[in-house]
Design a protein around this motif. Structure first.
Motif, PDB file in Angstrom:
ATOM      1  N   MET A   1       0.841  -1.195   0.000  1.00  0.00           N
ATOM      2  CA  MET A   1       0.000   0.000   0.000  1.00  0.00           C
ATOM      3  C   MET A   1       0.876   1.245   0.000  1.00  0.00           C
ATOM      4  O   MET A   1       2.074   1.195   0.291  1.00  0.00           O
ATOM      5  CB  MET A   1      -0.915   0.012   1.216  1.00  0.00           C
ATOM      6  CG  MET A   1      -0.219   0.352   2.536  1.00  0.00           C
ATOM      7  SD  MET A   1      -1.381   0.601   3.872  1.00  0.00           S
ATOM      8  CE  MET A   1      -0.294   1.343   5.109  1.00  0.00           C
ATOM      9  N   ALA A   2       0.279   2.370  -0.337  1.00  0.00           N
ATOM     10  CA  ALA A   2       0.995   3.642  -0.288  1.00  0.00           C
ATOM     11  C   ALA A   2       1.295   4.012   1.153  1.00  0.00           C
ATOM     12  O   ALA A   2       0.489   3.784   2.054  1.00  0.00           O
ATOM     13  CB  ALA A   2       0.148   4.730  -0.943  1.00  0.00           C
ATOM     14  N   VAL A   3       2.471   4.595   1.373  1.00  0.00           N
ATOM     15  CA  VAL A   3       2.836   5.019   2.719  1.00  0.00           C
ATOM     16  C   VAL A   3       2.348   6.443   2.954  1.00  0.00           C
ATOM     17  O   VAL A   3       2.172   7.231   2.019  1.00  0.00           O
ATOM     18  CB  VAL A   3       4.352   4.920   2.954  1.00  0.00           C
ATOM     19  CG1 VAL A   3       4.829   3.492   2.753  1.00  0.00           C
ATOM     20  CG2 VAL A   3       5.114   5.874   2.054  1.00  0.00           C
ATOM     21  N   LEU A   4       2.150   6.766   4.233  1.00  0.00           N
ATOM     22  CA  LEU A   4       1.657   8.082   4.638  1.00  0.00           C
ATOM     23  C   LEU A   4       2.797   8.905   5.208  1.00  0.00           C
ATOM     24  O   LEU A   4       3.406   8.534   6.215  1.00  0.00           O
ATOM     25  CB  LEU A   4       0.554   7.931   5.690  1.00  0.00           C
ATOM     26  CG  LEU A   4       0.101   9.229   6.368  1.00  0.00           C
ATOM     27  CD1 LEU A   4      -0.578  10.161   5.359  1.00  0.00           C
ATOM     28  CD2 LEU A   4      -0.842   8.922   7.535  1.00  0.00           C
ATOM     29  N   SER A   5       3.083  10.038   4.559  1.00  0.00           N
ATOM     30  CA  SER A   5       4.023  11.009   5.094  1.00  0.00           C
ATOM     31  C   SER A   5       3.220  12.226   5.550  1.00  0.00           C
ATOM     32  O   SER A   5       2.434  12.779   4.775  1.00  0.00           O
ATOM     33  CB  SER A   5       5.046  11.428   4.029  1.00  0.00           C
ATOM     34  OG  SER A   5       6.023  12.283   4.577  1.00  0.00           O
ATOM     35  N   VAL A   6       3.394  12.610   6.796  1.00  0.00           N
ATOM     36  CA  VAL A   6       2.613  13.712   7.367  1.00  0.00           C
ATOM     37  C   VAL A   6       3.408  15.012   7.255  1.00  0.00           C
ATOM     38  O   VAL A   6       4.528  15.118   7.752  1.00  0.00           O
ATOM     39  CB  VAL A   6       2.246  13.440   8.830  1.00  0.00           C
ATOM     40  CG1 VAL A   6       1.506  14.640   9.425  1.00  0.00           C
ATOM     41  CG2 VAL A   6       1.386  12.186   8.937  1.00  0.00           C
ATOM     42  N   ASN A   7       2.802  15.986   6.598  1.00  0.00           N
ATOM     43  CA  ASN A   7       3.406  17.307   6.474  1.00  0.00           C
ATOM     44  C   ASN A   7       3.117  18.091   7.759  1.00  0.00           C
ATOM     45  O   ASN A   7       1.965  18.296   8.129  1.00  0.00           O
ATOM     46  CB  ASN A   7       2.812  18.033   5.261  1.00  0.00           C
ATOM     47  CG  ASN A   7       3.486  19.354   4.979  1.00  0.00           C
ATOM     48  OD1 ASN A   7       3.724  20.156   5.876  1.00  0.00           O
ATOM     49  ND2 ASN A   7       3.783  19.619   3.724  1.00  0.00           N
ATOM     50  N   VAL A   8       4.184  18.537   8.427  1.00  0.00           N
ATOM     51  CA  VAL A   8       4.028  19.191   9.739  1.00  0.00           C
ATOM     52  C   VAL A   8       4.141  20.708   9.659  1.00  0.00           C
ATOM     53  O   VAL A   8       4.353  21.376  10.669  1.00  0.00           O
ATOM     54  CB  VAL A   8       5.037  18.623  10.763  1.00  0.00           C
ATOM     55  CG1 VAL A   8       4.740  17.170  11.061  1.00  0.00           C
ATOM     56  CG2 VAL A   8       6.476  18.803  10.279  1.00  0.00           C
ATOM     57  N   ASN A   9       3.979  21.278   8.462  1.00  0.00           N
ATOM     58  CA  ASN A   9       4.032  22.733   8.330  1.00  0.00           C
ATOM     59  C   ASN A   9       3.047  23.442   9.251  1.00  0.00           C
ATOM     60  O   ASN A   9       3.353  24.479   9.837  1.00  0.00           O
ATOM     61  CB  ASN A   9       3.742  23.144   6.884  1.00  0.00           C
ATOM     62  CG  ASN A   9       4.954  23.035   5.984  1.00  0.00           C
ATOM     63  OD1 ASN A   9       5.860  22.244   6.239  1.00  0.00           O
ATOM     64  ND2 ASN A   9       4.991  23.822   4.925  1.00  0.00           N
ATOM     65  N   LYS A  10       1.820  22.893   9.359  1.00  0.00           N
ATOM     66  CA  LYS A  10       0.801  23.562  10.169  1.00  0.00           C
ATOM     67  C   LYS A  10       1.143  23.524  11.653  1.00  0.00           C
ATOM     68  O   LYS A  10       0.750  24.426  12.410  1.00  0.00           O
ATOM     69  CB  LYS A  10      -0.570  22.916   9.921  1.00  0.00           C
ATOM     70  CG  LYS A  10      -1.180  23.276   8.577  1.00  0.00           C
ATOM     71  CD  LYS A  10      -1.444  24.777   8.496  1.00  0.00           C
ATOM     72  CE  LYS A  10      -2.115  25.173   7.195  1.00  0.00           C
ATOM     73  NZ  LYS A  10      -1.253  25.029   6.023  1.00  0.00           N
ATOM     74  N   ILE A  11       1.871  22.507  12.080  1.00  0.00           N
ATOM     75  CA  ILE A  11       2.343  22.472  13.466  1.00  0.00           C
ATOM     76  C   ILE A  11       3.321  23.620  13.695  1.00  0.00           C
ATOM     77  O   ILE A  11       3.282  24.313  14.722  1.00  0.00           O
ATOM     78  CB  ILE A  11       3.012  21.123  13.787  1.00  0.00           C
ATOM     79  CG1 ILE A  11       2.031  19.969  13.553  1.00  0.00           C
ATOM     80  CG2 ILE A  11       3.547  21.112  15.204  1.00  0.00           C
ATOM     81  CD1 ILE A  11       0.795  20.016  14.419  1.00  0.00           C
ATOM     82  N   ALA A  12       4.184  23.848  12.720  1.00  0.00           N
ATOM     83  CA  ALA A  12       5.143  24.949  12.825  1.00  0.00           C
ATOM     84  C   ALA A  12       4.433  26.301  12.794  1.00  0.00           C
ATOM     85  O   ALA A  12       4.834  27.238  13.495  1.00  0.00           O
ATOM     86  CB  ALA A  12       6.158  24.864  11.690  1.00  0.00           C
ATOM     87  N   THR A  13       3.385  26.410  11.985  1.00  0.00           N
ATOM     88  CA  THR A  13       2.614  27.660  11.943  1.00  0.00           C
ATOM     89  C   THR A  13       2.019  27.976  13.310  1.00  0.00           C
ATOM     90  O   THR A  13       2.072  29.123  13.776  1.00  0.00           O
ATOM     91  CB  THR A  13       1.490  27.548  10.904  1.00  0.00           C
ATOM     92  OG1 THR A  13       2.052  27.303   9.608  1.00  0.00           O
ATOM     93  CG2 THR A  13       0.664  28.823  10.846  1.00  0.00           C
TER      94      THR A  13
END
Length: 241
Positions: A1-13
């Motif tokens: 299956m496709a792997v999930l990479s979580v973008n954490v830009n909003k955490i930094a915002t």
């Protein structure tokens, strides 16, 4: 299956909005991995309005899955990537003042430039991916000539049309993915993917290797909790047969 990479830009915002270190980006990234995500994505911009360049160095020290750095390969960004040596770099042609990414590369016009950048990153042992639109097959073919390992399909159009009930839009993405695979590239996808539309997308794109999701996932976590949301995405990515 496709792997999930979580973008954490909003955490930094969120962190930057108060000028302190709450929430702590490094700790959140550790938690996201513990909750089951297979990667962490960051997209630093020159003004550092969310991800700071220092965050890339800090995350490199603790990410145990996969670190993916996205951005426009201006000199400052290139140097950051070569210093950090992430598992993957995703090249995105965003302007300095863009709120978010809004177009893929013209891989025909910028073919020579992309070849040079990609060769430099690959020499450093970094997997490369090109952010690309899906409407023109010639752009996919030109991407293959740059030496890129992967393309990342720009999925905003898919998300907008799917929300309207137009599921036929998936055909454009399926054809692009098939062509990329035929040309020897793996297929990533990202932008406006969400719990509502990810399962249909993954079911129809069997070539899919990775999805990068940030804004929707963090927004959904406000209601369901971060750990629950990551589990929900994993289920939707697994339930594709």
């Amino acid at each position: 299956m496709a792997v999930l990479s979580v973008n954490v830009n909003k955490i930094a915002t969120l962190r930057n909005s108060r000028g302190g270190d709450v929430p702590n980006l490094v700790q959140v990234a550790k938690d996201i991995e513990e909750f089951g995500a297979q990667g962490i994505t960051i997209h630093p911009r020159p003004d550092e309005r969310h991800i700071r360049y220092q965050d890339a160095y800090d995350l490199k020290e603790i990410v145990t899955t996969e670190l993916n750095i996205e951005g426009n390969p201006i000199p400052k960004f290139k140097q950051l990537v070569l210093d950090v040596v992430p598992h993957q770099v995703t090249l995105v042609p965003d302007a300095i003042d863009n709120i978010t990414s809004n177009a893929g590369w013209d891989t025909i016009t910028h073919q020579s430039f992309l070849k040079d950048v990609i060769a430099e990153f690959k020499e450093a042992g970094i997997r490369t991916s090109i952010f690309i639109d899906t409407g023109n097959p010639d752009l996919i073919e030109a991407a293959a000539t740059t030496g890129a390992d992967r393309v990342e399909l720009y999925t905003e159009k898919y998300a907008v049309e799917y929300q309207k009930g137009n599921t036929r839009v998936i055909t454009e993405y399926a054809q692009a993915a098939q062509l990329a695979k035929k040309l020897g590239m793996q297929v990533n996808a990202g932008h406006d993917l969400s719990l509502k539309n990810i399962n249909f997308f993954a079911k129809n794109i069997p070539e899919l290797s990775e999805v990068s999701i940030g804004h929707a996932l963090i927004a959904e976590a406000l209601y369901y909790g971060l750990q629950n949301v990551i589990t929900m995405y994993q289920y939707k990515l697994q339930d594709v047969l």
